[in-house]
Design a protein around this motif. Structure first.
Motif, PDB file in Angstrom:
ATOM      1  N   THR A 208      -7.185   9.075 -17.971  1.00 46.65           N
ATOM      2  CA  THR A 208      -7.917   9.532 -19.146  1.00 46.65           C
ATOM      3  C   THR A 208      -9.387   9.830 -18.875  1.00 46.65           C
ATOM      4  OG1 THR A 208      -8.399   7.264 -19.868  1.00 46.65           O
ATOM      5  CG2 THR A 208      -6.369   8.263 -20.689  1.00 46.65           C
ATOM      6  N   VAL A 209      -9.887   9.491 -17.687  1.00 45.55           N
ATOM      7  CA  VAL A 209     -11.282   9.769 -17.342  1.00 45.55           C
ATOM      8  C   VAL A 209     -11.290  10.645 -16.093  1.00 45.55           C
ATOM      9  CG1 VAL A 209     -13.543   8.813 -16.781  1.00 45.55           C
ATOM     10  CG2 VAL A 209     -11.998   7.551 -18.295  1.00 45.55           C
ATOM     11  N   LEU A 210     -11.676  11.915 -16.269  1.00 48.81           N
ATOM     12  CA  LEU A 210     -11.666  12.870 -15.172  1.00 48.81           C
ATOM     13  C   LEU A 210     -13.086  13.266 -14.785  1.00 48.81           C
ATOM     14  CD1 LEU A 210      -8.863  15.273 -16.458  1.00 48.81           C
ATOM     15  CD2 LEU A 210      -8.616  13.211 -15.070  1.00 48.81           C
ATOM     16  N   VAL A 211     -13.309  13.426 -13.491  1.00 48.05           N
ATOM     17  CA  VAL A 211     -14.575  13.922 -12.963  1.00 48.05           C
ATOM     18  C   VAL A 211     -14.215  15.077 -12.039  1.00 48.05           C
ATOM     19  CG1 VAL A 211     -16.539  13.405 -11.488  1.00 48.05           C
ATOM     20  CG2 VAL A 211     -15.786  11.730 -13.166  1.00 48.05           C
ATOM     21  N   GLY A 212     -14.724  16.245 -12.306  1.00 47.36           N
ATOM     22  CA  GLY A 212     -14.369  17.409 -11.513  1.00 47.36           C
ATOM     23  C   GLY A 212     -12.884  17.712 -11.582  1.00 47.36           C
ATOM     24  N   GLY A 213     -12.256  17.352 -12.694  1.00 43.84           N
ATOM     25  CA  GLY A 213     -10.832  17.586 -12.878  1.00 43.84           C
ATOM     26  C   GLY A 213      -9.926  16.562 -12.218  1.00 43.84           C
ATOM     27  N   LYS A 214     -10.511  15.520 -11.609  1.00 48.65           N
ATOM     28  CA  LYS A 214      -9.717  14.497 -10.933  1.00 48.65           C
ATOM     29  C   LYS A 214      -9.919  13.140 -11.613  1.00 48.65           C
ATOM     30  CE  LYS A 214     -10.238  16.573  -6.359  1.00 48.65           C
ATOM     31  NZ  LYS A 214     -10.786  16.329  -5.008  1.00 48.65           N
ATOM     32  N   PRO A 215      -8.870  12.316 -11.684  1.00 52.48           N
ATOM     33  CA  PRO A 215      -9.022  10.964 -12.229  1.00 52.48           C
ATOM     34  C   PRO A 215      -9.987  10.137 -11.377  1.00 52.48           C
ATOM     35  CG  PRO A 215      -6.705  11.576 -12.117  1.00 52.48           C
ATOM     36  CD  PRO A 215      -7.470  12.625 -11.362  1.00 52.48           C
ATOM     37  N   ILE A 216     -10.803   9.334 -12.047  1.00 54.10           N
ATOM     38  CA  ILE A 216     -11.730   8.460 -11.327  1.00 54.10           C
ATOM     39  C   ILE A 216     -10.986   7.255 -10.766  1.00 54.10           C
ATOM     40  CG2 ILE A 216     -13.734   9.168 -12.675  1.00 54.10           C
ATOM     41  CD1 ILE A 216     -13.526   6.411 -14.087  1.00 54.10           C
ATOM     42  N   LEU A 217     -11.579   6.636  -9.768  1.00 57.73           N
ATOM     43  CA  LEU A 217     -11.049   5.405  -9.196  1.00 57.73           C
ATOM     44  C   LEU A 217     -11.737   4.221  -9.846  1.00 57.73           C
ATOM     45  CD1 LEU A 217     -11.037   6.394  -5.409  1.00 57.73           C
ATOM     46  CD2 LEU A 217      -9.114   6.450  -7.018  1.00 57.73           C
ATOM     47  N   ARG A 218     -11.012   3.090  -9.913  1.00 59.95           N
ATOM     48  CA  ARG A 218     -11.569   1.863 -10.493  1.00 59.95           C
ATOM     49  C   ARG A 218     -11.100   0.669  -9.689  1.00 59.95           C
ATOM     50  NH1 ARG A 218      -7.431   2.626 -15.280  1.00 59.95           N
ATOM     51  NH2 ARG A 218      -5.787   3.311 -13.913  1.00 59.95           N
ATOM     52  N   GLU A 219     -11.934  -0.353  -9.665  1.00 66.32           N
ATOM     53  CA  GLU A 219     -11.605  -1.524  -8.858  1.00 66.32           C
ATOM     54  C   GLU A 219     -10.320  -2.179  -9.358  1.00 66.32           C
ATOM     55  OE1 GLU A 219     -14.851  -4.323  -9.072  1.00 66.32           O
ATOM     56  OE2 GLU A 219     -14.924  -4.193 -11.237  1.00 66.32           O
ATOM     57  N   VAL A 220      -9.628  -2.835  -8.473  1.00 69.14           N
ATOM     58  CA  VAL A 220      -8.390  -3.575  -8.691  1.00 69.14           C
ATOM     59  C   VAL A 220      -7.174  -2.657  -8.913  1.00 69.14           C
ATOM     60  CG1 VAL A 220      -7.211  -5.357 -10.051  1.00 69.14           C
ATOM     61  CG2 VAL A 220      -9.670  -5.545  -9.640  1.00 69.14           C
ATOM     62  N   LEU A 221      -7.255  -1.698  -9.834  1.00 69.11           N
ATOM     63  CA  LEU A 221      -6.102  -0.874 -10.176  1.00 69.11           C
ATOM     64  C   LEU A 221      -5.878   0.294  -9.232  1.00 69.11           C
ATOM     65  CD1 LEU A 221      -6.411  -0.758 -14.060  1.00 69.11           C
ATOM     66  CD2 LEU A 221      -5.055  -2.301 -12.649  1.00 69.11           C
ATOM     67  N   SER A 222      -6.907   0.760  -8.555  1.00 72.52           N
ATOM     68  CA  SER A 222      -6.762   1.872  -7.617  1.00 72.52           C
ATOM     69  C   SER A 222      -6.349   1.305  -6.265  1.00 72.52           C
ATOM     70  CB  SER A 222      -8.067   2.653  -7.497  1.00 72.52           C
ATOM     71  OG  SER A 222      -8.355   3.300  -8.721  1.00 72.52           O
ATOM     72  N   ILE A 223      -5.172   1.727  -5.794  1.00 74.62           N
ATOM     73  CA  ILE A 223      -4.592   1.213  -4.561  1.00 74.62           C
ATOM     74  C   ILE A 223      -4.518   2.347  -3.537  1.00 74.62           C
ATOM     75  CG2 ILE A 223      -2.622   0.026  -3.523  1.00 74.62           C
ATOM     76  CD1 ILE A 223      -3.926  -1.624  -5.737  1.00 74.62           C
ATOM     77  N   ALA A 224      -5.028   2.105  -2.338  1.00 78.87           N
ATOM     78  CA  ALA A 224      -4.988   3.109  -1.270  1.00 78.87           C
ATOM     79  C   ALA A 224      -3.584   3.183  -0.675  1.00 78.87           C
ATOM     80  CB  ALA A 224      -6.004   2.765  -0.190  1.00 78.87           C
ATOM     81  N   THR A 225      -3.324   4.239   0.076  1.00 82.40           N
ATOM     82  CA  THR A 225      -2.020   4.409   0.707  1.00 82.40           C
ATOM     83  C   THR A 225      -1.717   3.298   1.711  1.00 82.40           C
ATOM     84  OG1 THR A 225      -3.000   5.930   2.305  1.00 82.40           O
ATOM     85  CG2 THR A 225      -1.924   6.909   0.389  1.00 82.40           C
ATOM     86  N   CYS A 226      -2.743   2.568   2.165  1.00 86.38           N
ATOM     87  CA  CYS A 226      -2.534   1.426   3.059  1.00 86.38           C
ATOM     88  C   CYS A 226      -2.250   0.148   2.266  1.00 86.38           C
ATOM     89  CB  CYS A 226      -3.750   1.231   3.963  1.00 86.38           C
ATOM     90  SG  CYS A 226      -5.252   0.801   3.074  1.00 86.38           S
ATOM     91  N   GLN A 227      -2.187   0.270   0.931  1.00 82.42           N
ATOM     92  CA  GLN A 227      -1.878  -0.816  -0.004  1.00 82.42           C
ATOM     93  C   GLN A 227      -3.042  -1.761  -0.295  1.00 82.42           C
ATOM     94  OE1 GLN A 227       1.042  -0.633  -1.786  1.00 82.42           O
ATOM     95  NE2 GLN A 227       1.057   1.274  -0.630  1.00 82.42           N
ATOM     96  N   HIS A 228      -4.256  -1.401   0.118  1.00 79.94           N
ATOM     97  CA  HIS A 228      -5.419  -2.214  -0.244  1.00 79.94           C
ATOM     98  C   HIS A 228      -5.970  -1.745  -1.590  1.00 79.94           C
ATOM     99  CE1 HIS A 228      -6.038  -3.239   4.197  1.00 79.94           C
ATOM    100  NE2 HIS A 228      -5.736  -4.353   3.572  1.00 79.94           N
ATOM    101  N   PRO A 229      -6.287  -2.696  -2.482  1.00 76.38           N
ATOM    102  CA  PRO A 229      -6.921  -2.318  -3.740  1.00 76.38           C
ATOM    103  C   PRO A 229      -8.401  -2.018  -3.534  1.00 76.38           C
ATOM    104  CG  PRO A 229      -6.707  -4.682  -3.627  1.00 76.38           C
ATOM    105  CD  PRO A 229      -6.021  -4.123  -2.392  1.00 76.38           C
ATOM    106  N   LEU A 230      -8.944  -1.212  -4.410  1.00 73.50           N
ATOM    107  CA  LEU A 230     -10.372  -0.910  -4.378  1.00 73.50           C
ATOM    108  C   LEU A 230     -11.152  -2.133  -4.830  1.00 73.50           C
ATOM    109  CD1 LEU A 230     -12.261   1.722  -4.094  1.00 73.50           C
ATOM    110  CD2 LEU A 230     -12.499   1.417  -6.538  1.00 73.50           C
ATOM    111  N   THR A 231     -12.215  -2.433  -4.132  1.00 75.82           N
ATOM    112  CA  THR A 231     -13.101  -3.547  -4.493  1.00 75.82           C
ATOM    113  C   THR A 231     -14.536  -3.042  -4.594  1.00 75.82           C
ATOM    114  OG1 THR A 231     -13.435  -4.181  -2.182  1.00 75.82           O
ATOM    115  CG2 THR A 231     -11.629  -5.270  -3.356  1.00 75.82           C
ATOM    116  N   LEU A 232     -15.404  -3.876  -5.099  1.00 71.44           N
ATOM    117  CA  LEU A 232     -16.833  -3.596  -5.230  1.00 71.44           C
ATOM    118  C   LEU A 232     -17.109  -2.369  -6.103  1.00 71.44           C
ATOM    119  CD1 LEU A 232     -18.033  -4.286  -1.576  1.00 71.44           C
ATOM    120  CD2 LEU A 232     -18.004  -5.840  -3.525  1.00 71.44           C
TER     121      LEU A 232
END
Length: 92
Positions: free
Chosen positions: A60-84
């Motif tokens: 629901t929050v787009l920047v430049g037409g792309k969804p933004i990333l947020r800590e904890v819920l955004s998971i990289a393809t290596c399975q690590h969650p976003l922190t900081l």
């Protein structure tokens, strides 16, 4: 619950630092992280080339037409969650 918005060069995943971002939106002095951004290498495969796929972004929050990333819920393809994420700029 509210989660901190990703900041390029500051947010991390498994020790890898977030690269890429959208420079049209600045969060606490850093570009906002968006889907398809990547992490610096932080180990052997799959940690050598990790990205954040669309399902990791806030739909629901787009920047430049792309969804933004947020800590904890955004998971990289290596399975690590976003922190900081941002301590002052939050999203659901």
């Amino acid at each position: 619950m509210q989660y901190g918005v990703a900041k390029v060069g500051i947010s991390q995943g498994g020790g890898g630092i977030l690269l890429g971002g959208d420079f049209t939106v600045i969060v606490e002095g850093a570009p906002c992280g968006v889907v398809f951004d990547r992490l610096t290498p932080h180990g052997e495969s799959p940690h050598a080339t990790s990205t954040f796929m669309p399902q990791s972004g806030n739909p629901t929050v787009l920047v430049g037409g792309k969804p933004i990333l947020r800590e904890v819920l955004s998971i990289a393809t290596c399975q690590h969650p976003l922190t900081l994420g941002s301590p002052t700029v939050k999203t659901s």
